[in-house]
Design a protein around this motif. Sequence first.
Motif, PDB file in Angstrom:
ATOM      1  N   UNK A  49     -64.177  25.314 -41.985  1.00  0.00           N
ATOM      2  CA  UNK A  49     -63.748  25.215 -40.587  1.00  0.00           C
ATOM      3  C   UNK A  49     -64.148  23.857 -40.035  1.00  0.00           C
ATOM      4  N   UNK A  97     -64.586  27.884 -35.600  1.00  0.00           N
ATOM      5  CA  UNK A  97     -63.341  27.331 -35.068  1.00  0.00           C
ATOM      6  C   UNK A  97     -62.641  26.500 -36.134  1.00  0.00           C
ATOM      7  N   UNK A  98     -61.398  26.778 -36.301  1.00  0.00           N
ATOM      8  CA  UNK A  98     -60.617  26.006 -37.267  1.00  0.00           C
ATOM      9  C   UNK A  98     -60.134  24.727 -36.610  1.00  0.00           C
ATOM     10  N   UNK A 101     -57.799  25.307 -33.716  1.00  0.00           N
ATOM     11  CA  UNK A 101     -58.419  25.776 -32.477  1.00  0.00           C
ATOM     12  C   UNK A 101     -58.875  24.599 -31.629  1.00  0.00           C
TER      13      UNK A 101
ATOM     14  N   UNK B 119     -63.917  37.457 -37.990  1.00  0.00           N
ATOM     15  CA  UNK B 119     -62.551  37.274 -38.492  1.00  0.00           C
ATOM     16  C   UNK B 119     -62.473  36.363 -39.711  1.00  0.00           C
ATOM     17  N   UNK B 120     -63.334  35.349 -39.737  1.00  0.00           N
ATOM     18  CA  UNK B 120     -63.252  34.405 -40.846  1.00  0.00           C
ATOM     19  C   UNK B 120     -64.378  34.568 -41.852  1.00  0.00           C
ATOM     20  N   UNK B 128     -70.691  27.415 -46.487  1.00  0.00           N
ATOM     21  CA  UNK B 128     -70.720  27.947 -45.115  1.00  0.00           C
ATOM     22  C   UNK B 128     -71.710  29.103 -45.028  1.00  0.00           C
TER      23      UNK B 128
END
Lengths: 291, 149
Positions: A49, A97-98, A101, B119-120, B128
Amino acid sequence: MESVRKAMAEQRAEDLILALGITDPNDIDVEDIAMNQGALVLEGGLTGAEARLTASPKLSFIRINSGIREVGRKRFGVAHEIGHLVLHKERSPLEICTHNDIVLFHSSNEKEIEANSFAAGLLMPGRMFEPPCRSSSPSLDLVGQLAAKFQVTATASCTRYIEFCPHRCCMVISTRGKIRYHRRTADFGYFLQPSGDVRPMSYASELFAGESIPSGMRSVPAEAWIEGTSIASSKRILEHSVSMPSYESVLSLLWIDQDIDRKVTGEDEGDTEEEVSNARWSWSRDRREER
Amino acid sequence: MTETKPIRNAADLFQRIHRLSGEAEWSESELRELLLQEGIDPSSLLESVRTSVRTLLRESPYYWRNRAAALRSKLKSRVFAAQRRQTQKLSRKEILDNIKTTLARMPPDLTQEFSVEHRNFEACSDEDLESILLELDCIENLDAPNANE
């Protein structure tokens, strides 16, 4: 309703800037502001992300993808996550947040839009950003100067510029020859075709073709960008385009600096299709003569 | 004609302002004029006070920016120390298990904030997940007795 929420988010950011006694854009240090709000900013440790907020009552973390090169984009990412921290107390616990976004014009999720508005207000507070917008003529040079002063990307600066610009202007982002996004001043008066091709009559199309163009605002036929029955076909507008090669995109600022709207008894009312194509041909000839 | 006595120090200056303002109810322009007659330039005085306040603020350890910078530096060194402790390369499953174990150890008010239902979350890369584990570890140990080390 969405505009009210955006305005409120922006106001929260401006209130924060005021409460912290910041009066100079150079003093908008997002890492310090994040820490003041209980979040430590770290770079790296994030690949999936653009940015991530890990929020907790004790300490929060804002991580920024170390692959982001531009300072302006990093700052916007941090400011966006501060927005989530300040605005969205009832958040999903891990905010990741990508890229989409965070880029101002892509967001569709309500919270992401609010976080973007907060970031714009935090990095480019109206009381510091608005005066130069009102006192100068529209140009991407001005947008660039503001981007440097406020340490934001040209896109963020231009988007904010449109909010305060007192002229009939529109910013356009085109990617690989297609219009991807545009934002207009309230009185611009015309729509651009979303996802439409950049027209060959525009300077932006020449940039996509790899040609060099003169810098600054340049006159083009209005129909190079906008269309509608109310535009007089011979009318011209101003365009300033710059290439953004890293994104395969072109940023354009359009300015309607004269009355192009067809009057009920206007001079162009009787234009035939043939006359319109002649106007296009003349324009090409004029452009050649200009060089 | 009023003879203006030289102002020796700040106390002298403020005594004079106090005396002048205490004598009557002055309008702003009257006060400004009177201060000028007394040899005090109100604009310079204001700017000098503002500059002093700004300097004092910037130097104060209680100024938000100084506090933020000090706290950032302290927390970053703690994060890097925790990072150095994570020498063992864990598999994805082990990282996820560790995240869940850490969450289970935390008090309910904190675990509520760290639900793994995101969600991710499943789409996170190993890097991550490792950094999430590191952050949880730091948060969990914030109040530990040796946390200041």
